[in-house]
Design an enzyme around this catalytic site. Sequence first.
Site, PDB file in Angstrom:
ATOM      1  N   ILE A  14       0.864  -1.188   0.000  1.00 13.06           N
ATOM      2  CA  ILE A  14       0.000   0.000   0.000  1.00 13.06           C
ATOM      3  C   ILE A  14       0.896   1.232   0.000  1.00 13.06           C
ATOM      4  O   ILE A  14       1.783   1.339   0.844  1.00 13.06           O
ATOM      5  CB  ILE A  14      -0.891   0.081   1.257  1.00 13.06           C
ATOM      6  N   HIS A  15       0.648   2.154  -0.929  1.00 17.58           N
ATOM      7  CA  HIS A  15       1.400   3.408  -0.880  1.00 17.58           C
ATOM      8  C   HIS A  15       0.697   4.576  -1.548  1.00 17.58           C
ATOM      9  O   HIS A  15       1.068   5.720  -1.325  1.00 17.58           O
ATOM     10  CB  HIS A  15       2.785   3.231  -1.538  1.00 17.58           C
ATOM     11  N   ARG A  16      -0.333   4.325  -2.366  1.00 12.73           N
ATOM     12  CA  ARG A  16      -0.968   5.400  -3.122  1.00 12.73           C
ATOM     13  C   ARG A  16      -1.642   6.402  -2.194  1.00 12.73           C
ATOM     14  O   ARG A  16      -2.277   6.038  -1.201  1.00 12.73           O
ATOM     15  CB  ARG A  16      -2.027   4.821  -4.057  1.00 12.73           C
TER      16      ARG A  16
END
Length: 348
Positions: free
Chosen positions: A206-208
């Site tokens: 997860i990074h957006r």
Amino acid sequence: MTRTLLTVVGARPQFIKAAPVSHALRRAGGVREILVHTGQHFDAAMSDIFFQELDIAPPAHNLEVNSLGHGAMTGRMLEKLEIVMQAEKPDAVMIYGDTNSTVAGALAAAKLHIPVAHVEAGLRSFNRRMPEEINRVMADHLSALLLSPTQAGVDNLAAEGIVQGVHHAGDVMYDITLSAVARARGESSILAREGLSPKGYQVATIHRAENTDNPERFERVLAWLEQAAQTMPVVMPVHPRTGKLLEAQGRKLANIRLIAPLGYLDMAWLVNQSAGVMTDSGGLQKEAYFHRVPCTTLRDETEWVETIESGWNRLWTTREYAERREIADYGTGHASDLIATKVKELMG
């Protein structure tokens, strides 16, 4: 005559994409490539290790622009890139993907009347709330050479009136995945280090900003992953932004093993040997397909529509995969050679 190409990179996916193209340019000869690192990803785990593993020359310039908001980061990059371009006087500027580094490189070059080559042109999620979508559109409309990994990308550009300089080049990520898997099989010890069994775990990332910047949505994503982990263990290499959020919230994840960011070879082997991938990363959606591992995209849309249509990917809002088939669009592992040829033609 040797021509000068200035390549702008700043984030992990761009280092990976740049590697096979840099190698192809070396093979072709006649090009002096100057690598500029904006500093967008600045720690060793997200930056330095990729230059070492992928045999990329160290950046000639590191602008050290990071940890700022979108406007401040892009503006600072634009200012510093302009200075570098004026000093180096390149015949063309190469940009990759859809980050702040991408759009800053395109803007700086366009204002100095330097032709721009955009690798991964034409991708669209059609969600203008995503900063990456704005970056893609702007970069494409400023570019003279648009190298799309898919026919869908070519069609998207035509719908926006861009037809000159457009080529369906295939995907450079496929090029490097083929060689990385062969190396990782003999060099990566990630499974042994983490005590994992082949096909006995899932990989999550997860990074957006659309997931991390909205507290309610971030919690929904975490809860979804925890539910998925009830059926099979989940291993999650933690992006620095996500790690800071979890730490600030004191949030513990049930049945999810958090590990430090990985180098490219370790990550390639972790995905290759997994039973499934769950991610909001555009690049990892494709990499999952390259490894023939099913993917679930933790977003409400994707720019990689062919992975959905071919049954290797689905959105987290749907339950079923389409009927599975192979994807011809990504090429045969030689996209970087075609890109090198087209870039040389652009420079004269």
